[in-house]
Design a protein around this motif. Sequence first.
Motif, PDB file in Angstrom:
ATOM      1  N   ALA A 869       0.765  -1.179  -0.047  1.00  0.00           N
ATOM      2  CA  ALA A 869      -0.067  -0.165  -0.087  1.00  0.00           C
ATOM      3  C   ALA A 869       1.026   1.298   0.201  1.00  0.00           C
ATOM      4  O   ALA A 869       0.437   2.256  -0.551  1.00  0.00           O
ATOM      5  N   LYS A 870       2.207   1.303   0.568  1.00  0.00           N
ATOM      6  CA  LYS A 870       2.829   2.679   0.804  1.00  0.00           C
ATOM      7  C   LYS A 870       3.474   2.612  -0.543  1.00  0.00           C
ATOM      8  O   LYS A 870       3.779   4.098  -0.616  1.00  0.00           O
ATOM      9  N   HIS A 871       3.500   1.924  -1.527  1.00  0.00           N
ATOM     10  CA  HIS A 871       4.223   2.269  -2.603  1.00  0.00           C
ATOM     11  C   HIS A 871       3.188   2.438  -3.872  1.00  0.00           C
ATOM     12  O   HIS A 871       3.650   2.484  -5.004  1.00  0.00           O
ATOM     13  N   GLN A 872       2.165   2.365  -3.504  1.00  0.00           N
ATOM     14  CA  GLN A 872       0.917   2.602  -4.823  1.00  0.00           C
ATOM     15  C   GLN A 872       0.772   3.808  -5.303  1.00  0.00           C
ATOM     16  O   GLN A 872       0.979   4.819  -4.554  1.00  0.00           O
ATOM     17  N   PRO A 873       0.708   3.980  -6.360  1.00  0.00           N
ATOM     18  CA  PRO A 873       0.738   5.665  -6.844  1.00  0.00           C
ATOM     19  C   PRO A 873      -0.566   6.153  -6.278  1.00  0.00           C
ATOM     20  O   PRO A 873      -1.587   5.342  -6.020  1.00  0.00           O
ATOM     21  N   ASP A 874      -0.577   7.493  -6.332  1.00  0.00           N
ATOM     22  CA  ASP A 874      -1.852   8.267  -5.677  1.00  0.00           C
ATOM     23  C   ASP A 874      -2.779   8.397  -6.809  1.00  0.00           C
ATOM     24  O   ASP A 874      -2.940   9.415  -7.434  1.00  0.00           O
ATOM     25  N   PHE A 875      -3.533   7.283  -7.123  1.00  0.00           N
ATOM     26  CA  PHE A 875      -4.581   7.469  -8.328  1.00  0.00           C
ATOM     27  C   PHE A 875      -5.612   8.080  -7.510  1.00  0.00           C
ATOM     28  O   PHE A 875      -5.995   7.934  -6.296  1.00  0.00           O
ATOM     29  N   SER A 876      -6.680   8.646  -8.451  1.00  0.00           N
ATOM     30  CA  SER A 876      -7.598   9.478  -7.665  1.00  0.00           C
ATOM     31  C   SER A 876      -8.767   8.349  -7.109  1.00  0.00           C
ATOM     32  O   SER A 876      -9.428   8.505  -6.191  1.00  0.00           O
ATOM     33  N   PHE A 877      -8.925   7.083  -7.813  1.00  0.00           N
ATOM     34  CA  PHE A 877      -9.854   6.216  -7.380  1.00  0.00           C
ATOM     35  C   PHE A 877      -9.437   5.558  -6.052  1.00  0.00           C
ATOM     36  O   PHE A 877     -10.218   5.280  -5.278  1.00  0.00           O
ATOM     37  N   LEU A 878      -8.278   5.747  -5.737  1.00  0.00           N
ATOM     38  CA  LEU A 878      -7.853   5.038  -4.405  1.00  0.00           C
ATOM     39  C   LEU A 878      -7.908   6.153  -3.165  1.00  0.00           C
ATOM     40  O   LEU A 878      -7.946   5.634  -2.314  1.00  0.00           O
TER      41      LEU A 878
END
Length: 978
Positions: A869-878
Amino acid sequence: VWWQLSEPWARSIYSLVFELHFPVSPAAERLRYILGEDDDLPTPTLFTEMDTLQHDGDDMEWKESARWVKFEEKVEEGGERWSKPHVSTLTLHSLFELRTCIQTGSVLLDLEGYSLPEIVDDIVDRQIADGLIGPELREKVSFVLLRKHRHQHKKPMHRSLADMGKSNNCPASECVCASVGLHHAQSRSMNDISDTPSTDQLKNKFMKKIPRDAEASNVLIGEVDFLDKPFVAFVRLAQATTLGGLTEVPVPTRFLFVLLGPHGKGKSYNEIGRAIATLMVDDLFSDVAYKARDRDDLIAGIDEFLDEVIVLPPGEWDPKIRIEPPKKVPSADMRKSVLNLNELGQVNGAVGGAGGGEDEEMPAPHELGEELQFTGRFCGGLWLDIKRKVPWILSDFSQGFHIQSISAVLFIYLGCITNAITFGGLLGDATDNYQGVMESFLGTALAGTVFCLLGGQPLIILSSTGPILIFEKLLYEFCKSNTIDYMELRLWIGLHSCLQCLILVATDASYIIKYITRFTEEGFSSLISFIFISDAIKKMVGSFKYYPINRGFKPDYVTSYKCECIAPDQGEPFSSSPSSSSPSPSSFSPFYSPSSFYCLDWSQLSKKECVKYGGALLGNTCKYVPDLALMSFILFFGTYSMTVSLKKFKTSRYFPTMCRSLIGDFSIIISILVFCGIDYLLGLETPKLHVLTEIKPTRPDRGWLVMPFGKNPWWVYVASAVPALLVTILIFMDQQISAVIVNRKENKLKKGCGYHLDLFWVGILMAVCSFLGLPWYVAATVISIAHIDSLKMESESSAPGEQPQFLGVREQRLTGILVFVLNGVSIFLAPVLQYIPMPVLYGVFLYMGVASLAGIQFWERIKLYLMPAKHQPDFSFLRHVPLRRVHLFTLVQIICLAVLWILKSTVAAIIFPVMILGLMVVRKMMDLMFSQHDLAWLDDILPEKDKKKEKGGKKKKDNKKTKAAAETESDEEVRDED
């Protein structure tokens, strides 16, 4: 209802009600009325230059210290180069001081001035009239403001011997007074700042980074000895005027900000100058500056800027660090719409949602363009498509004349010719050569040219697809087992399918595409992309079968390897038995006699000659072949990887922009030429592109025209409508889903769509191809996406540090027409095309498949499974949907894709079109599993026309009831008062 009337009194009432619900600051309220004024002219881009006053003895000059187009660039301490563009970081104190300067200084709006001396006189007169300076300072201030401006590209000033003497004999303050007395008249006559731009200004290459309609904002900051308090003036000229050498580039000046003050506060003055310069390039404040009516409007603009400022704690951030410009600059439209009376919104950016992404808008609902509206008239949609496309006919050809089109033509041509050869070969195997490579070439050229010339969306590339190949194979096997003529039955299926397509066009059936959301688009386009990728890899794996790697070869034992040609049994060549497998010598050449046959030196014959004359090969190296599989893999992967690298070269830091753009546009062609050259230099017999050189049907016993009657029973002509229905569903779904993907709003197409017109020509071409015995053609998703990518346009003049803006796609018909014309004449280009290795073209196939996956949200969500989770891109849907719900949505898509892949690979592939329709059904069922909020971020909300009508009716009824109740209440109040 009042709001929809757009009457002035209605707007006032709406504004009052809006303020009661959403209280706003006085500054925001003032800006709402300023920005709410209708103005058809867009606000020009501002180039801002900040000059600081430099002292050199008794001489002074203004030296350029920073500039802004969108981001800040400073002159480095060495003074020899500009810094990298960076985001301006301002102190909060400097913004408050700027606000005080605007409050206490002189503000001259719409000043009529056409030269700098005239403007300076007006500024000084206003200061004296306001009592801010005494009349005795007029000459001194004017003298300072009219000093020369040295820009970054000019050399530093040099003092004369006389000036150096003066500087040694008098204090700085006395020198200034002496300079004023001696040189003021001369400076006025000679005008230190020239009235016309200099040669250096006109030749400045920085002009490429500034839009053509830009105007300048000049900021002058300096310290002087004769002032006790700051001298501040903000000027807006009534008309932008070129003030000669005032600005680095020959851009007319519209704004002027002057800050002169006593010595000792130079750093503070510099920060105030940076603050006003940063404000002037802010989209919202620049609008305010252009439309401001008085000083208070400017102060309101500063207050709004302060409301939006984000403060970084000093202990947690190093102010010396320069923040890199973001890849995508957020638009100021949201801030403008919040303050604009013409739009509805909440103040200070709180729009929809809560939590981490409260500044983001909820995704817009699934929009239904006018191209897909159900008209209810016979051929109504088709007629609207024609009316929509006719005005663009001339530009469809004129806009194709661009160097970028050359790259697009060559790239798509190689993709189409490879697909035609591959598909033609497979079709020939499936139909016993009733259709083959020659038919595939001619059909591609005919169908593609007609569609690009007359279709509604010429960016779509027609090609043969895998499901059509499977249908043709099953149809031929059915005809062969039931003694039915294949070509005649195929003709009637094509005619029925054409009629069914025309019925769909006439009834505006394409409007059902509104139910195709991102879920269906991504599933279909991902499937086609994976087919391209898997086919390319399968071809390469197959080369290892035909050209195996010689794992058992040991160089140390090379002396023991041999292969000999052994002569056949001596009596065998004279055997007259027809079953003899070995040919006689006389069958090869009339010059061979039995005696000469026995005199052959078999040990000297080549491998081909040995087999030709009936000899046998004996030895442990007879099956040796060069490592062509390994070389083929190098060509395959090298072409793909080099294309990807060169495509990214457009955003690299090396070479000028023009060079990078050319390399990026021609990346595929460069890669193909490089690896074709490598293959040619090595001289290995890698598999090459095979092109026919003679125009004739692949099967000798068929002609170019298929007759409709005479070979099958009459009932076949009627029964063929049933399989034609499957073909129609396939054609409709394949064509329209590809069209939806091509016409996505992300591509910024401006000439409109043509769904009905496209389907009309696809149906007509089906009938024509059926009569000629050519394959059927439909929109090819991957090649069409590649066509769009190769024609994308970007802004030429981008601010330093700003990424080039995507402007749209070069919409025209010329590239598609040229691609298919080249496909047709490829028969005559065989001497050149035969040098292209097939692994190179497979590399192009792999690139098209991988490139078409880029930007698909489905692919990005698949990668989230492998990321903590800490490396996931900052997608708007997230930000708005829980991760487990995102994974569940992705899992449903993966299962659907797997089912489609299995169906495609089995005999059940004939129902493949129905399964694509099944994706729409699955999407409808997902409304039961996910909330509308989650679906709005992960997909598109399905349109519910009937429900909207019902809601609209209910709202009208409620409004009527409310209005009636209000009237009765008012009547009762009147009665009570009476």
